[in-house]
Design a protein around this motif. Structure first.
Motif, PDB file in Angstrom:
ATOM      1  N   UNK A  39       0.831  -1.198   0.000  1.00 10.72           N
ATOM      2  CA  UNK A  39       0.000   0.000   0.000  1.00 10.72           C
ATOM      3  C   UNK A  39       0.869   1.253   0.000  1.00 10.72           C
ATOM      4  N   UNK A  40       1.871   1.283   0.875  1.00  5.72           N
ATOM      5  CA  UNK A  40       2.780   2.432   0.930  1.00  5.72           C
ATOM      6  C   UNK A  40       3.580   2.590  -0.348  1.00  5.72           C
ATOM      7  N   UNK A  41       4.070   1.480  -0.899  1.00 12.45           N
ATOM      8  CA  UNK A  41       4.858   1.530  -2.124  1.00 12.45           C
ATOM      9  C   UNK A  41       4.021   2.025  -3.307  1.00 12.45           C
ATOM     10  N   UNK A  42       2.809   1.489  -3.439  1.00 13.22           N
ATOM     11  CA  UNK A  42       1.946   1.913  -4.550  1.00 13.22           C
ATOM     12  C   UNK A  42       1.567   3.388  -4.427  1.00 13.22           C
ATOM     13  N   UNK A  43       1.306   3.854  -3.201  1.00 12.37           N
ATOM     14  CA  UNK A  43       0.987   5.265  -3.019  1.00 12.37           C
ATOM     15  C   UNK A  43       2.190   6.144  -3.362  1.00 12.37           C
ATOM     16  N   UNK A  44       3.378   5.712  -2.965  1.00  6.11           N
ATOM     17  CA  UNK A  44       4.580   6.469  -3.287  1.00  6.11           C
ATOM     18  C   UNK A  44       4.776   6.569  -4.802  1.00  6.11           C
ATOM     19  N   UNK A  45       4.622   5.454  -5.501  1.00  8.73           N
ATOM     20  CA  UNK A  45       4.772   5.453  -6.967  1.00  8.73           C
ATOM     21  C   UNK A  45       3.712   6.341  -7.613  1.00  8.73           C
ATOM     22  N   UNK A  46       2.460   6.235  -7.139  1.00  4.72           N
ATOM     23  CA  UNK A  46       1.393   7.097  -7.660  1.00  4.72           C
ATOM     24  C   UNK A  46       1.747   8.572  -7.466  1.00  4.72           C
ATOM     25  N   UNK A  51       3.339  13.954  -9.518  1.00  3.99           N
ATOM     26  CA  UNK A  51       4.205  15.133  -9.541  1.00  3.99           C
ATOM     27  C   UNK A  51       4.885  15.304 -10.895  1.00  3.99           C
ATOM     28  N   UNK A  52       5.339  14.195 -11.491  1.00  5.40           N
ATOM     29  CA  UNK A  52       5.976  14.276 -12.808  1.00  5.40           C
ATOM     30  C   UNK A  52       4.980  14.743 -13.858  1.00  5.40           C
ATOM     31  N   UNK A  53       3.759  14.242 -13.783  1.00  8.23           N
ATOM     32  CA  UNK A  53       2.728  14.646 -14.737  1.00  8.23           C
ATOM     33  C   UNK A  53       2.392  16.129 -14.584  1.00  8.23           C
TER      34      UNK A  53
END
Length: 89
Positions: A39-46, A51-53
């Protein structure tokens, strides 16, 4: 956000241990830790992608598209799960 933390602690503290034990009993400690980590990893990637978008297209465009995404998700979820959408829900 920080102002709500004392209220959450006061309201949820009595049940945290019980709910944690129920979760561990149901899923096991490894399953719980795996879900917590993913959950933490997926939220971080999202968050990184968001931010990049936003850096590429601008804040206003990103905000409008994010709002459209939420509407689309609600409508698709309503169709997929056969939930009627009513005016007050």
């Amino acid at each position: 956000f920080f102002c709500t933390i004392p209220f959450v602690v006061i309201n949820e503290l009595p049940t945290i241990q019980q709910e944690f034990e129920i979760t561990i009993e149901k899923h096991g400690l490894e399953g719980f830790m795996y879900n917590l980590l993913m959950s933490g990893l997926c939220y971080y990637i999202y968050n990184e992608f968001a931010f990049a978008f936003t850096a590429q297209v601008g804040a206003v465009t990103s905000s409008v598209l994010n709002t459209a995404k939420r509407v689309i998700i609600i409508c698709v979820s309503s169709v997929v799960f056969a939930e009627p959408m009513e005016r007050n829900t």
